[in-house]
Scaffold this motif. Structure first.
Motif, PDB file in Angstrom:
ATOM      1  N   VAL A 134       0.831  -1.202   0.000  1.00  0.00           N
ATOM      2  CA  VAL A 134       0.000   0.000   0.000  1.00  0.00           C
ATOM      3  C   VAL A 134       0.869   1.257   0.000  1.00  0.00           C
ATOM      4  CG1 VAL A 134      -1.540   1.380   1.459  1.00  0.00           C
ATOM      5  CG2 VAL A 134      -2.054  -1.014   1.040  1.00  0.00           C
ATOM      6  N   SER A 135       1.924   1.253   0.820  1.00  0.00           N
ATOM      7  CA  SER A 135       2.816   2.417   0.890  1.00  0.00           C
ATOM      8  C   SER A 135       3.507   2.661  -0.442  1.00  0.00           C
ATOM      9  CB  SER A 135       3.863   2.203   1.988  1.00  0.00           C
ATOM     10  OG  SER A 135       3.248   2.042   3.248  1.00  0.00           O
ATOM     11  N   LEU A 136       3.939   1.577  -1.098  1.00  0.00           N
ATOM     12  CA  LEU A 136       4.609   1.699  -2.391  1.00  0.00           C
ATOM     13  C   LEU A 136       3.668   2.273  -3.449  1.00  0.00           C
ATOM     14  CD1 LEU A 136       7.069   1.194  -4.198  1.00  0.00           C
ATOM     15  CD2 LEU A 136       6.226  -1.143  -4.551  1.00  0.00           C
ATOM     16  N   ILE A 137       2.432   1.753  -3.482  1.00  0.00           N
ATOM     17  CA  ILE A 137       1.463   2.221  -4.472  1.00  0.00           C
ATOM     18  C   ILE A 137       1.103   3.685  -4.217  1.00  0.00           C
ATOM     19  CG2 ILE A 137      -0.883   1.935  -5.359  1.00  0.00           C
ATOM     20  CD1 ILE A 137      -0.644  -1.042  -4.727  1.00  0.00           C
ATOM     21  N   PHE A 138       0.887   4.036  -2.947  1.00  0.00           N
ATOM     22  CA  PHE A 138       0.514   5.419  -2.626  1.00  0.00           C
ATOM     23  C   PHE A 138       1.644   6.383  -2.963  1.00  0.00           C
ATOM     24  CE2 PHE A 138       0.200   9.074   0.255  1.00  0.00           C
ATOM     25  CZ  PHE A 138      -1.074   9.525  -0.079  1.00  0.00           C
ATOM     26  N   THR A 139       2.887   5.977  -2.704  1.00  0.00           N
ATOM     27  CA  THR A 139       4.035   6.825  -3.044  1.00  0.00           C
ATOM     28  C   THR A 139       4.095   7.088  -4.537  1.00  0.00           C
ATOM     29  OG1 THR A 139       5.300   5.979  -1.155  1.00  0.00           O
ATOM     30  CG2 THR A 139       6.541   7.032  -2.930  1.00  0.00           C
ATOM     31  N   CYS A 140       3.873   6.043  -5.342  1.00  0.00           N
ATOM     32  CA  CYS A 140       3.885   6.207  -6.805  1.00  0.00           C
ATOM     33  C   CYS A 140       2.753   7.129  -7.266  1.00  0.00           C
ATOM     34  CB  CYS A 140       3.758   4.837  -7.473  1.00  0.00           C
ATOM     35  SG  CYS A 140       5.173   3.750  -7.222  1.00  0.00           S
ATOM     36  N   VAL A 141       1.568   6.932  -6.674  1.00  0.00           N
ATOM     37  CA  VAL A 141       0.433   7.786  -7.026  1.00  0.00           C
ATOM     38  C   VAL A 141       0.705   9.238  -6.638  1.00  0.00           C
ATOM     39  CG1 VAL A 141      -1.995   8.289  -6.531  1.00  0.00           C
ATOM     40  CG2 VAL A 141      -1.270   5.933  -6.895  1.00  0.00           C
ATOM     41  N   ALA A 142       1.264   9.457  -5.443  1.00  0.00           N
ATOM     42  CA  ALA A 142       1.563  10.807  -4.966  1.00  0.00           C
ATOM     43  C   ALA A 142       2.575  11.493  -5.877  1.00  0.00           C
ATOM     44  CB  ALA A 142       2.087  10.750  -3.530  1.00  0.00           C
TER      45      ALA A 142
ATOM     46  N   ALA B 147       3.102  10.879  -9.049  1.00  0.00           N
ATOM     47  CA  ALA B 147       2.439  11.171 -10.329  1.00  0.00           C
ATOM     48  C   ALA B 147       1.521  12.384 -10.204  1.00  0.00           C
ATOM     49  CB  ALA B 147       1.640   9.947 -10.782  1.00  0.00           C
ATOM     50  N   VAL B 148       0.750  12.448  -9.108  1.00  0.00           N
ATOM     51  CA  VAL B 148      -0.177  13.567  -8.909  1.00  0.00           C
ATOM     52  C   VAL B 148       0.586  14.882  -8.717  1.00  0.00           C
ATOM     53  CG1 VAL B 148      -1.879  14.546  -7.320  1.00  0.00           C
ATOM     54  CG2 VAL B 148      -2.041  12.151  -7.992  1.00  0.00           C
ATOM     55  N   LEU B 149       1.649  14.862  -7.921  1.00  0.00           N
ATOM     56  CA  LEU B 149       2.438  16.072  -7.688  1.00  0.00           C
ATOM     57  C   LEU B 149       3.146  16.526  -8.965  1.00  0.00           C
ATOM     58  CD1 LEU B 149       3.944  15.277  -4.170  1.00  0.00           C
ATOM     59  CD2 LEU B 149       2.134  16.914  -4.728  1.00  0.00           C
ATOM     60  N   ALA B 150       3.613  15.560  -9.754  1.00  0.00           N
ATOM     61  CA  ALA B 150       4.251  15.903 -11.025  1.00  0.00           C
ATOM     62  C   ALA B 150       3.253  16.582 -11.961  1.00  0.00           C
ATOM     63  CB  ALA B 150       4.820  14.643 -11.681  1.00  0.00           C
ATOM     64  N   LEU B 151       2.028  16.065 -11.985  1.00  0.00           N
ATOM     65  CA  LEU B 151       0.987  16.676 -12.811  1.00  0.00           C
ATOM     66  C   LEU B 151       0.641  18.073 -12.305  1.00  0.00           C
ATOM     67  CD1 LEU B 151      -1.067  16.383 -15.094  1.00  0.00           C
ATOM     68  CD2 LEU B 151      -2.626  15.301 -13.454  1.00  0.00           C
ATOM     69  N   PHE B 152       0.583  18.220 -10.973  1.00  0.00           N
ATOM     70  CA  PHE B 152       0.259  19.521 -10.387  1.00  0.00           C
ATOM     71  C   PHE B 152       1.318  20.562 -10.751  1.00  0.00           C
ATOM     72  CE2 PHE B 152       1.069  22.391  -6.728  1.00  0.00           C
ATOM     73  CZ  PHE B 152      -0.074  23.168  -6.823  1.00  0.00           C
ATOM     74  N   PHE B 153       2.597  20.213 -10.577  1.00  0.00           N
ATOM     75  CA  PHE B 153       3.661  21.181 -10.862  1.00  0.00           C
ATOM     76  C   PHE B 153       3.775  21.478 -12.356  1.00  0.00           C
ATOM     77  CE2 PHE B 153       5.268  19.755  -6.636  1.00  0.00           C
ATOM     78  CZ  PHE B 153       5.250  21.008  -6.023  1.00  0.00           C
TER      79      PHE B 153
ATOM     80  N   ARG C  19      -7.038  26.896  -5.701  1.00  0.00           N
ATOM     81  CA  ARG C  19      -8.076  25.938  -6.066  1.00  0.00           C
ATOM     82  C   ARG C  19      -7.472  24.692  -6.702  1.00  0.00           C
ATOM     83  NH1 ARG C  19     -13.543  27.941  -8.701  1.00  0.00           N
ATOM     84  NH2 ARG C  19     -13.669  28.663  -6.553  1.00  0.00           N
ATOM     85  N   LYS C  20      -6.467  24.893  -7.564  1.00  0.00           N
ATOM     86  CA  LYS C  20      -5.791  23.747  -8.168  1.00  0.00           C
ATOM     87  C   LYS C  20      -5.136  22.887  -7.094  1.00  0.00           C
ATOM     88  CE  LYS C  20      -4.612  25.977 -12.581  1.00  0.00           C
ATOM     89  NZ  LYS C  20      -3.485  26.478 -13.394  1.00  0.00           N
ATOM     90  N   MET C  21      -4.458  23.560  -6.163  1.00  0.00           N
ATOM     91  CA  MET C  21      -3.782  22.815  -5.109  1.00  0.00           C
ATOM     92  C   MET C  21      -4.780  22.040  -4.264  1.00  0.00           C
ATOM     93  SD  MET C  21      -1.008  24.162  -2.283  1.00  0.00           S
ATOM     94  CE  MET C  21      -2.232  25.003  -1.248  1.00  0.00           C
ATOM     95  N   GLU C  22      -5.927  22.652  -3.969  1.00  0.00           N
ATOM     96  CA  GLU C  22      -6.958  21.969  -3.191  1.00  0.00           C
ATOM     97  C   GLU C  22      -7.465  20.730  -3.922  1.00  0.00           C
ATOM     98  OE1 GLU C  22      -9.933  24.867  -2.546  1.00  0.00           O
ATOM     99  OE2 GLU C  22      -8.770  26.019  -1.073  1.00  0.00           O
TER     100      GLU C  22
ATOM    101  N   GLY D 273      -6.874  17.120  -2.533  1.00  0.00           N
ATOM    102  CA  GLY D 273      -8.093  16.352  -2.291  1.00  0.00           C
ATOM    103  C   GLY D 273      -8.031  14.986  -2.942  1.00  0.00           C
ATOM    104  N   LEU D 274      -7.431  14.929  -4.134  1.00  0.00           N
ATOM    105  CA  LEU D 274      -7.265  13.641  -4.819  1.00  0.00           C
ATOM    106  C   LEU D 274      -6.378  12.704  -4.011  1.00  0.00           C
ATOM    107  CD1 LEU D 274      -7.635  11.798  -7.262  1.00  0.00           C
ATOM    108  CD2 LEU D 274      -5.733  13.001  -8.370  1.00  0.00           C
ATOM    109  N   LEU D 275      -5.283  13.244  -3.478  1.00  0.00           N
ATOM    110  CA  LEU D 275      -4.386  12.423  -2.660  1.00  0.00           C
ATOM    111  C   LEU D 275      -5.071  11.958  -1.373  1.00  0.00           C
ATOM    112  CD1 LEU D 275      -0.925  14.236  -2.985  1.00  0.00           C
ATOM    113  CD2 LEU D 275      -1.637  12.064  -3.999  1.00  0.00           C
ATOM    114  N   VAL D 276      -5.845  12.842  -0.770  1.00  0.00           N
ATOM    115  CA  VAL D 276      -6.581  12.466   0.439  1.00  0.00           C
ATOM    116  C   VAL D 276      -7.583  11.357   0.128  1.00  0.00           C
ATOM    117  CG1 VAL D 276      -8.262  13.253   2.157  1.00  0.00           C
ATOM    118  CG2 VAL D 276      -6.290  14.689   1.585  1.00  0.00           C
ATOM    119  N   LEU D 277      -8.249  11.461  -1.018  1.00  0.00           N
ATOM    120  CA  LEU D 277      -9.206  10.435  -1.428  1.00  0.00           C
ATOM    121  C   LEU D 277      -8.521   9.084  -1.602  1.00  0.00           C
ATOM    122  CD1 LEU D 277     -12.077   9.686  -2.339  1.00  0.00           C
ATOM    123  CD2 LEU D 277     -11.433  10.370  -4.659  1.00  0.00           C
TER     124      LEU D 277
END
Length: 237
Positions: free
Chosen positions: A143-151, A153-159, A170-173, A177-181
């Motif tokens: 779970v930790s490995l999968i969440f790290t990869c997802v995080a 990817a999401v942060l890379a997309l955000f930046f 609003r973008k940051m929220e 929010g996606l990561l929290v979900l």
């Protein structure tokens, strides 16, 4: 987005955005009820694809809602958006709306979780889809490995979006929010797999729970829509 603020098409005091929200809520609830009936009739393949398509569409719709803040009953409208009395607003409308928003969060978490669980718990025997009656569990390490990869990817997309169009709270929220979900989905998995280690039983039990959540969501959403746009319309600016 100005088009969504125009008068709606259902003949109430709602905007097009609010009417579209109510229409989509009705559609999704109808699809989920049909999918639940298919599951009860052991129509596994039809159930799988209808629920998968319905939940992905619902998630896409709610992403649009939180990105544009235009669709659905307005959660932070203020008293001017409600034409009833202050007592009715404080003791009926706001409690029901708050309950509805809590159910929305639970519903989004369960949608993502049930999509993942549906794929994980399925099996094919002679080309026929069914649920696997066996132990289905995962580890904190995975779970930790999968969440790290997802995080990442999401942060890379955000930046990448920030560098292209500038920083926005609003973008940051939305991205946080996606990561929290995602984190909530993993938390649900780790907690519930102890209660129902059998993947098939877990899928059936949580499928029924999720179906109840969506039906109550539709009722509370329709209630707030009726109060806000039919019984007690206010000045929504």
């Amino acid at each position: 987005m100005e088009w969504l603020r125009d008068p709606g098409f259902l003949g109430t005091h709602a905007t097009i955005g609010a009417d579209l929200s109510q229409l989509m809520a009705t559609l999704f609830t109808g699809l989920f009820v049909i999918g639940w009936v298919q599951a009860r009739k052991r129509q596994a393949d039809a159930h799988h694809w209808l629920m998968f398509g319905g939940m992905v569409s619902m998630l896409a719709f709610f992403v649009a809602y939180y990105l544009f803040r235009q669709l659905g009953v307005l959660a932070v409208e203020g008293k001017e958006g409600f034409g009833g009395s202050q007592a009715l607003y404080d003791y009926v409308f706001i409690p029901v709306l708050t309950f509805h928003i809590i159910l929305v969060i639970i519903g989004l978490v369960m949608a993502v979780y049930m999509i993942v669980l549906g794929f994980r718990s399925q099996q094919f025997i002679d080309g026929v889809r069914s649920l696997r009656e066996s132990r289905l569990q995962t580890s904190w390490k995975k779970v930790s490995l999968i969440f790290t990869c997802v995080a990442i990817a999401v942060l890379a997309l955000f930046f990448s979006r920030v560098s292209a169009s500038g920083f926005s709270m609003r973008k940051m929220e939305v991205y946080l929010g996606l990561l929290v979900l995602v984190a909530m989905v993993f938390a649900v998995e780790m907690a519930i797999q102890r209660i129902w280690p059998n993947g098939a039983r877990r899928h059936r039990a949580l499928g029924t729970f999720t179906m109840i959540i969506y039906c109550v969501l539709f009722v509370t959403g329709s209630f707030t829509y009726t109060m806000l746009y039919i019984l007690y319309p206010g000045k929504i600016g």
